[in-house]
Enzyme design. Sequence first.
Site, short mmCIF file in Angstrom:
data_model
loop_
_atom_site.label_atom_id
_atom_site.label_comp_id
_atom_site.label_asym_id
_atom_site.label_seq_id
_atom_site.Cartn_x
_atom_site.Cartn_y
_atom_site.Cartn_z
N GLY A 1 52.30 53.64 34.72
CA GLY A 1 51.38 53.21 35.73
C GLY A 1 51.53 54.14 36.94
N LEU B 1 51.66 53.19 40.17
CA LEU B 1 52.73 52.59 40.96
C LEU B 1 54.25 52.58 40.28
CD1 LEU B 1 53.57 51.12 43.53
CD2 LEU B 1 53.02 48.87 42.48
N THR C 1 45.48 42.18 43.15
CA THR C 1 44.23 43.03 43.67
C THR C 1 43.23 42.40 44.58
OG1 THR C 1 42.13 44.07 42.43
CG2 THR C 1 43.03 42.34 41.45
N ASP C 2 42.36 43.31 45.22
CA ASP C 2 41.34 42.84 46.00
C ASP C 2 40.27 42.24 45.25
OD1 ASP C 2 40.96 45.91 45.05
OD2 ASP C 2 38.98 45.56 46.06
N TYR D 1 38.16 40.81 35.04
CA TYR D 1 39.38 41.57 35.43
C TYR D 1 39.89 40.79 36.63
CZ TYR D 1 42.52 44.57 38.25
OH TYR D 1 43.62 44.96 39.01
N TRP E 1 41.91 49.97 45.52
CA TRP E 1 41.46 51.38 45.43
C TRP E 1 42.75 52.43 45.29
CZ3 TRP E 1 37.06 52.74 49.33
CH2 TRP E 1 36.02 51.72 49.26
#
Length: 283
Positions: free
Chosen positions: A10, A12, A102-103, A126, A151
């Site tokens: 991925g 990251l 996540t946001d 999600y 993002w």
Amino acid sequence: MKIVITGSNGQLGSELQEILKSHSDKDCVFLDRSQLPLDEPAKIGEVLANLDPDVIIHAAAYTAVDKAESEETLADTVNHLASAEIAKYAAANKVKLIAVSTDYVFDGTSSQALKEDAAVDPINVYGLSKLRGEEAIQRIEPNAIIIRTSWVYSTYGNNFVKTMIRLMTEREEISVINDQVGSPTYAYDLANAIVSIIESKDWKPGIYHYSNEGEISWFDFASAIKEIKQFGCKINAIPTTAYPTPAKRPKFSLLDKSKIKSDYNLQIPEWRASLELMISKLN
């Protein structure tokens, strides 16, 4: 120090590989989905036991936001049930765990930068699967650190920046949403922050927020990419309603980074500087 990192392929995970290869004091094991099958949570404990890590960085996730609307069971298995199994192993073996979230756990109705204790209310499958993962980790292993980010982009993998560069190369005109607000995260910066936390003498469990500094819309983001690359493509600003997707997106997901900056003395780069750095690496 032995560190196991999930999601090796991925954005990251790839940035962590790049950074950690110069850290000779750390024995790092990077796992992809074939080595750690997150869609088969029952196998996770055995894989981790064989590796016997001191630290786990759980960067892997099911991230196909729109596809998740029709693959709810798979998204929940990977983002929730697999995270619970990783937390069980960490708790039972006193292993430090950093998990990435996540946001999208928020509903996007805020008008102020979101702190870690802001009310959560996901508006898509999600986001719900990631929230369930967060809750399982906190319940099972309260000593874990969870980092919510937003993002994300990188020189690795597929992301908004690379898509915009491709589209602006191919087309004379594109349309980009201008009523969703947040801040991008250069995965390289987040990876550095995670390494700083691991190396810190202070391990402070709980939820943290991390993104680059600044507040922009996707249209602003695209406009900056155009400017940096000196493209001639015209960019039209459009509302979310003009670009319907299977999954709803939060309209506002700007994260307040005060806590992570204070607890770990982090200097977070401004979004434009990080974007320029990332694009320079593509050339």
